[in-house]
Scaffold this active site. Sequence first.
Site, PDB file in Angstrom:
ATOM      1  N   MET A  30      -8.824  -2.795   4.635  1.00  0.00           N
ATOM      2  CA  MET A  30      -9.478  -3.001   3.341  1.00  0.00           C
ATOM      3  C   MET A  30      -8.747  -2.173   2.276  1.00  0.00           C
ATOM      4  O   MET A  30      -9.311  -1.857   1.235  1.00  0.00           O
ATOM      5  CB  MET A  30     -10.958  -2.605   3.425  1.00  0.00           C
ATOM      6  CG  MET A  30     -11.706  -3.475   4.437  1.00  0.00           C
ATOM      7  SD  MET A  30     -13.450  -3.687   4.052  1.00  0.00           S
ATOM      8  CE  MET A  30     -13.997  -2.004   4.071  1.00  0.00           C
ATOM      9  N   LEU A  33      -5.069   2.847   1.907  1.00  0.00           N
ATOM     10  CA  LEU A  33      -4.391   3.183   3.162  1.00  0.00           C
ATOM     11  C   LEU A  33      -4.109   4.688   3.250  1.00  0.00           C
ATOM     12  O   LEU A  33      -3.740   5.328   2.268  1.00  0.00           O
ATOM     13  CB  LEU A  33      -3.079   2.397   3.268  1.00  0.00           C
ATOM     14  CG  LEU A  33      -3.214   0.876   3.157  1.00  0.00           C
ATOM     15  CD1 LEU A  33      -1.842   0.198   3.323  1.00  0.00           C
ATOM     16  CD2 LEU A  33      -4.201   0.304   4.170  1.00  0.00           C
ATOM     17  N   GLY A  36      -4.105   7.267   8.985  1.00  0.00           N
ATOM     18  CA  GLY A  36      -4.610   6.491  10.123  1.00  0.00           C
ATOM     19  C   GLY A  36      -4.043   5.076  10.106  1.00  0.00           C
ATOM     20  O   GLY A  36      -3.551   4.564  11.124  1.00  0.00           O
ATOM     21  N   HIS A  37      -4.080   4.441   8.924  1.00  0.00           N
ATOM     22  CA  HIS A  37      -3.507   3.089   8.819  1.00  0.00           C
ATOM     23  C   HIS A  37      -2.002   3.131   9.114  1.00  0.00           C
ATOM     24  O   HIS A  37      -1.469   2.227   9.756  1.00  0.00           O
ATOM     25  CB  HIS A  37      -3.696   2.541   7.397  1.00  0.00           C
ATOM     26  CG  HIS A  37      -5.117   2.303   7.012  1.00  0.00           C
ATOM     27  ND1 HIS A  37      -5.761   3.064   6.068  1.00  0.00           N
ATOM     28  CD2 HIS A  37      -6.031   1.385   7.437  1.00  0.00           C
ATOM     29  CE1 HIS A  37      -7.001   2.622   5.915  1.00  0.00           C
ATOM     30  NE2 HIS A  37      -7.201   1.616   6.738  1.00  0.00           N
ATOM     31  N   VAL A 176      -6.534   9.290  13.793  1.00  0.00           N
ATOM     32  CA  VAL A 176      -5.676  10.319  13.191  1.00  0.00           C
ATOM     33  C   VAL A 176      -6.591  11.263  12.404  1.00  0.00           C
ATOM     34  O   VAL A 176      -7.502  10.815  11.703  1.00  0.00           O
ATOM     35  CB  VAL A 176      -4.614   9.680  12.269  1.00  0.00           C
ATOM     36  CG1 VAL A 176      -3.757  10.752  11.604  1.00  0.00           C
ATOM     37  CG2 VAL A 176      -3.739   8.723  13.081  1.00  0.00           C
ATOM     38  N   ARG A 187     -13.133   6.599   3.037  1.00  0.00           N
ATOM     39  CA  ARG A 187     -14.332   7.109   2.354  1.00  0.00           C
ATOM     40  C   ARG A 187     -14.298   8.629   2.153  1.00  0.00           C
ATOM     41  O   ARG A 187     -15.147   9.148   1.433  1.00  0.00           O
ATOM     42  CB  ARG A 187     -15.592   6.712   3.122  1.00  0.00           C
ATOM     43  CG  ARG A 187     -15.880   5.225   3.019  1.00  0.00           C
ATOM     44  CD  ARG A 187     -17.259   4.880   3.533  1.00  0.00           C
ATOM     45  NE  ARG A 187     -17.661   3.547   3.129  1.00  0.00           N
ATOM     46  CZ  ARG A 187     -17.405   2.440   3.814  1.00  0.00           C
ATOM     47  NH1 ARG A 187     -16.735   2.499   4.940  1.00  0.00           N
ATOM     48  NH2 ARG A 187     -17.803   1.260   3.370  1.00  0.00           N
TER      49      ARG A 187
HETATM   50  O1  PAF Z   1     -11.673  -1.709   9.575  1.00  0.00           O
HETATM   51  C1  PAF Z   1     -11.589  -2.291   8.473  1.00  0.00           C
HETATM   52  O2  PAF Z   1     -10.927  -1.853   7.545  1.00  0.00           O
HETATM   53  C2  PAF Z   1     -12.349  -3.595   8.267  1.00  0.00           C
HETATM   54  O3  PAF Z   1     -13.597  -3.556   8.870  1.00  0.00           O
HETATM   55  C3  PAF Z   1     -11.553  -4.849   8.694  1.00  0.00           C
HETATM   56  C4  PAF Z   1     -11.279  -4.853  10.194  1.00  0.00           C
HETATM   57  C5  PAF Z   1     -10.249  -4.896   7.932  1.00  0.00           C
HETATM   58  C6  PAF Z   1     -12.359  -6.107   8.371  1.00  0.00           C
HETATM   59  O4  PAF Z   1     -12.629  -6.203   7.015  1.00  0.00           O
END
Ligand code: PAF
Length: 290
Positions: A30, A33, A36-37, A176, A187
């Site tokens: 979402m 970033l 962790g991403h 992470v 968040r």
């Molecule tokens: O983990 C997230 O960021 C969201 O729940 C996802 C998997 C992208 C679905 O909107």
Amino acid sequence: MKIIRTTHSMATWSERLRREGVTIGFVPTMGALHGGHRSLIQAARLRCDALVVSIFVNPTQFSPTEDLAAYPSPIAHDRALCREEGVDVCFEPTAQAMYPGGFQTVVTVPVLARRWEGEARPHHFAGVATVVTKLFGMVRPHLTVFGQKDYQQAALVRQLVNDLNLGGAIQVRPTVRERDGLAMSSRNVYLSADERRIAPLLSQALRAGRQMIEGGMSDVAAIERSMRQTIEQSPTMYVEYLAVCAPDSLEPLSLVTDRAVLLGAVRIGSVRLIDNLLVKMPGRKSRATR
Ligand code: PAF
């Protein structure tokens, strides 16, 4: 890096690459970033020829009282991180493209969605399951990487992929953490300086629980009590749940005999934090060696 905004272009791109025998890795996000991403993107990058990251703040997984409008969307930062990590496609559909007028299908995974996050956020997992199913349909990944931070979400997606024969492998990467143990999350930016200081108590509580189990404690009531006491060191952090569960079904355990997952959710002010740890009971000695 290519930026794709329409669902049709995304599906066409994937279809062409699949025909050419290219393997597609996928990290659904979402946006906002963080480290962790980045670790999910790096894991997918290593195993696939082409890599897609989706950035879509999915409205259907937020309840009307939640923070959809305020959800951070630093798109220039997100694209720069994707470029740095060698992402081939940033898929950034609009809400209108994902949910055009007349949209009505909802995917649910009722048993896994019932407890924990599902109890606190009743429509959340139907929103997640529906958007993930849609994204899989367009991206058609060979491998999708999720973070362990959202443990229940990862379990639910595995179930969904098996139940609906969606194809493609699912990999779940370890959480992470910041240096003080706080799990990275989009968040965390909502935390005030004071809240940020006490936020690591959640991971400390889970670590205390893990330590007890690794020390041979099997009584879940005692483990949960100790985790709660860690949180209660702060008068401003409230426990939503702290539970010791079976790692696949997420059903609560009363006795730990083997593997378990410790799940936690707390509130500090208006911010809700979740975290989890996997743990294994140390092996009992067999009769022959006793
Ligand atoms: O983990 C997230 O960021 C969201 O729940 C996802 C998997 C992208 C679905 O909107």
